[in-house]
Write a protein that holds these residues in place. Sequence first.
Motif, PDB file in Angstrom:
ATOM      1  N   ALA A   2       0.836  -1.211   0.000  1.00 49.01           N
ATOM      2  CA  ALA A   2       0.000   0.000   0.000  1.00 49.01           C
ATOM      3  C   ALA A   2       0.863   1.250   0.000  1.00 49.01           C
ATOM      4  N   TRP A   3       1.876   1.259   0.860  1.00 51.96           N
ATOM      5  CA  TRP A   3       2.696   2.467   0.970  1.00 51.96           C
ATOM      6  C   TRP A   3       3.712   2.575  -0.162  1.00 51.96           C
ATOM      7  N   GLY A   4       4.026   1.462  -0.806  1.00 50.27           N
ATOM      8  CA  GLY A   4       4.822   1.551  -2.019  1.00 50.27           C
ATOM      9  C   GLY A   4       4.055   2.267  -3.127  1.00 50.27           C
ATOM     10  N   ILE A   5       2.766   1.946  -3.246  1.00 45.74           N
ATOM     11  CA  ILE A   5       1.916   2.641  -4.222  1.00 45.74           C
ATOM     12  C   ILE A   5       1.829   4.124  -3.874  1.00 45.74           C
ATOM     13  N   ALA A   6       1.646   4.437  -2.578  1.00 42.41           N
ATOM     14  CA  ALA A   6       1.555   5.835  -2.157  1.00 42.41           C
ATOM     15  C   ALA A   6       2.857   6.572  -2.437  1.00 42.41           C
ATOM     16  N   ALA A   7       3.997   5.916  -2.183  1.00 47.96           N
ATOM     17  CA  ALA A   7       5.283   6.560  -2.429  1.00 47.96           C
ATOM     18  C   ALA A   7       5.462   6.884  -3.906  1.00 47.96           C
ATOM     19  N   ALA A   8       5.026   5.975  -4.786  1.00 51.37           N
ATOM     20  CA  ALA A   8       5.113   6.236  -6.224  1.00 51.37           C
ATOM     21  C   ALA A   8       4.272   7.443  -6.603  1.00 51.37           C
ATOM     22  N   HIS A   9       3.074   7.560  -6.021  1.00 56.39           N
ATOM     23  CA  HIS A   9       2.230   8.732  -6.271  1.00 56.39           C
ATOM     24  C   HIS A   9       2.916  10.005  -5.778  1.00 56.39           C
ATOM     25  N   CYS A  10       3.554   9.920  -4.609  1.00 52.56           N
ATOM     26  CA  CYS A  10       4.216  11.106  -4.055  1.00 52.56           C
ATOM     27  C   CYS A  10       5.342  11.582  -4.962  1.00 52.56           C
ATOM     28  N   VAL A  11       6.153  10.657  -5.462  1.00 51.66           N
ATOM     29  CA  VAL A  11       7.258  11.029  -6.348  1.00 51.66           C
ATOM     30  C   VAL A  11       6.714  11.679  -7.618  1.00 51.66           C
ATOM     31  N   ALA A  12       5.660  11.092  -8.173  1.00 51.03           N
ATOM     32  CA  ALA A  12       5.064  11.665  -9.384  1.00 51.03           C
ATOM     33  C   ALA A  12       4.507  13.061  -9.112  1.00 51.03           C
ATOM     34  N   ALA A  13       3.906  13.239  -7.933  1.00 50.10           N
ATOM     35  CA  ALA A  13       3.328  14.544  -7.594  1.00 50.10           C
ATOM     36  C   ALA A  13       4.403  15.617  -7.456  1.00 50.10           C
ATOM     37  N   LEU A  14       5.590  15.225  -6.974  1.00 49.36           N
ATOM     38  CA  LEU A  14       6.672  16.197  -6.829  1.00 49.36           C
ATOM     39  C   LEU A  14       7.154  16.726  -8.178  1.00 49.36           C
ATOM     40  N   LEU A  15       6.900  15.986  -9.245  1.00 56.03           N
ATOM     41  CA  LEU A  15       7.350  16.385 -10.578  1.00 56.03           C
ATOM     42  C   LEU A  15       6.313  17.219 -11.315  1.00 56.03           C
ATOM     43  N   ARG A  16       5.140  17.392 -10.688  1.00 49.49           N
ATOM     44  CA  ARG A  16       4.073  18.177 -11.320  1.00 49.49           C
ATOM     45  C   ARG A  16       3.884  19.491 -10.577  1.00 49.49           C
ATOM     46  N   PRO A  17       3.248  20.482 -11.185  1.00 46.03           N
ATOM     47  CA  PRO A  17       2.946  21.727 -10.472  1.00 46.03           C
ATOM     48  C   PRO A  17       2.074  21.455  -9.258  1.00 46.03           C
ATOM     49  N   VAL A  18       2.260  22.232  -8.211  1.00 48.59           N
ATOM     50  CA  VAL A  18       1.478  22.062  -6.982  1.00 48.59           C
ATOM     51  C   VAL A  18       0.060  22.555  -7.224  1.00 48.59           C
ATOM     52  N   PRO A  19      -0.956  21.730  -6.956  1.00 43.55           N
ATOM     53  CA  PRO A  19      -2.339  22.174  -7.148  1.00 43.55           C
ATOM     54  C   PRO A  19      -2.762  23.119  -6.023  1.00 43.55           C
ATOM     55  N   HIS A  20      -3.660  24.008  -6.333  1.00 49.33           N
ATOM     56  CA  HIS A  20      -4.209  24.909  -5.313  1.00 49.33           C
ATOM     57  C   HIS A  20      -5.720  24.941  -5.452  1.00 49.33           C
ATOM     58  N   PRO A  21      -6.451  24.771  -4.336  1.00 49.04           N
ATOM     59  CA  PRO A  21      -5.943  24.428  -3.003  1.00 49.04           C
ATOM     60  C   PRO A  21      -5.326  23.018  -2.984  1.00 49.04           C
ATOM     61  N   ILE A  22      -4.400  22.804  -2.054  1.00 44.54           N
ATOM     62  CA  ILE A  22      -3.607  21.582  -2.090  1.00 44.54           C
ATOM     63  C   ILE A  22      -4.408  20.375  -1.645  1.00 44.54           C
ATOM     64  N   LEU A  23      -5.190  20.507  -0.572  1.00 47.99           N
ATOM     65  CA  LEU A  23      -5.868  19.354   0.006  1.00 47.99           C
ATOM     66  C   LEU A  23      -7.372  19.341  -0.214  1.00 47.99           C
ATOM     67  N   SER A  24      -7.894  20.267  -0.971  1.00 48.76           N
ATOM     68  CA  SER A  24      -9.333  20.294  -1.221  1.00 48.76           C
ATOM     69  C   SER A  24      -9.611  20.652  -2.665  1.00 48.76           C
ATOM     70  N   ALA A  25     -10.817  20.371  -3.097  1.00 49.00           N
ATOM     71  CA  ALA A  25     -11.197  20.663  -4.473  1.00 49.00           C
ATOM     72  C   ALA A  25     -11.520  22.136  -4.626  1.00 49.00           C
ATOM     73  N   ALA A  26     -11.262  22.667  -5.825  1.00 47.21           N
ATOM     74  CA  ALA A  26     -11.660  24.038  -6.120  1.00 47.21           C
ATOM     75  C   ALA A  26     -13.180  24.109  -6.126  1.00 47.21           C
ATOM     76  N   ARG A  27     -13.691  25.260  -5.730  1.00 51.06           N
ATOM     77  CA  ARG A  27     -15.145  25.409  -5.679  1.00 51.06           C
ATOM     78  C   ARG A  27     -15.727  25.331  -7.086  1.00 51.06           C
ATOM     79  N   GLY A  28     -16.844  24.691  -7.171  1.00 46.94           N
ATOM     80  CA  GLY A  28     -17.505  24.540  -8.456  1.00 46.94           C
ATOM     81  C   GLY A  28     -18.566  23.473  -8.371  1.00 46.94           C
ATOM     82  N   ALA A  29     -19.308  23.313  -9.405  1.00 49.24           N
ATOM     83  CA  ALA A  29     -20.375  22.309  -9.412  1.00 49.24           C
ATOM     84  C   ALA A  29     -19.777  20.935  -9.560  1.00 49.24           C
ATOM     85  N   GLY A  30     -20.166  20.052  -8.677  1.00 51.37           N
ATOM     86  CA  GLY A  30     -19.675  18.672  -8.732  1.00 51.37           C
ATOM     87  C   GLY A  30     -20.386  17.898  -9.809  1.00 51.37           C
ATOM     88  N   PRO A  31     -19.929  16.654 -10.078  1.00 50.99           N
ATOM     89  CA  PRO A  31     -20.563  15.843 -11.119  1.00 50.99           C
ATOM     90  C   PRO A  31     -21.926  15.379 -10.689  1.00 50.99           C
TER      91      PRO A  31
END
Length: 359
Positions: A330-359
């Motif tokens: 489980a944490w190997g999968i999470a670590a792979a996601h973390c490494v990939a995320a470090l190579l992408r621009p930081v999303p804002h807001p970081i821990l929540s979705a942007a306001r808008g109409a959901g699906p």
Amino acid sequence: MASFWAGLVPLIWLWPDLACDPVAWHRQELVLGFAGAAMGGYLLTALPHWLKLAGAGGEGISAGGTAALVAAWGVGRLAGGSCLPDGVALAGLALYPLGLTLCLVAPVIRAGAWSRLPIAVAPLLLVLIAVRLRLAADSLTAVLGMALLCAGVGGRIVPAFLAARAGNRRAGPPWPWSARTANGALALALALHLTGAEEGWIGALLLFAAFGQAARLWWWDLAPATRGHHDLVMLLCAWLWLPLGLGLVGAALLGVGLPRATAVHALTMGLMGSLVLAVMARSWMRRAPGCLLVDWATAMAFALVQLSTGLRLGLVEFGEGPAAASWSLAWGIAAAHCVAALLRPVPHPILSAARGAGP
């Protein structure tokens, strides 16, 4: 670092000679190493938001400051796994939580964000845990201390994310009577344990706290979690380990149910593991208008944490090997996601979705 270390800690059973006391090292590093790194990641992510709310700008610590904290965390891992004298080892273990506290408290005081001060000093709890683990082999202080921290932090962010997704800015009182009573009972149980009180009283308090933590759900807007918002389902599943774990540990202290050494894994693997993964995954989830999308790999990692916890609690008799393997995968999968995320621009807001109409 939290995800990498979580995956590596169970491997001590393959090479037990790497630590002077593999059992003590395992207990120590699951809390001080894994949960300590996760605590730093969350609090340093939240710091700019605290400062912005206080009208002091939204800047957190520098990249150099982050690197210094990572180095201090690494020193603690080396010190904790060595055969050094207790005093020297404790100095190494304390370096990271003291540095993290300083990095949080100084800007909070400068900004006058006094309401954030209690959580800013929360890393000092790691110092207490280190002392108790190293000098008294006391794992219950670590378990109850981290459960109290999860109750405080998780008890705020989970209903906040639920309310935000529902578009409800007035989601009820953040600390209803059930929350105050349950957290108070948990804090009292920890205090009584530190003073050497009878385990029966502590167990009774934990059972009371378990009912109180479950009752907090009454105040939360659970509707979004039933509408296909799987990120919220993950948060709720993680939260449910708190009352379940407190109940199991409380019963064990009263001599009922699972052995104490087994029951505590509901709070370490179940609560800590699930809540850390459910929160950190929000930083790499794909954004859609008004929601966060859980990919299949993240869902699998979260399911594996649940599986590993169930196996460790003995819900299915397969032994500890499959539990450790599920946890590490489980944490190997999470670590792979973390490494990939470090190579992408930081999303804002970081821990929540942007306001808008959901699906």
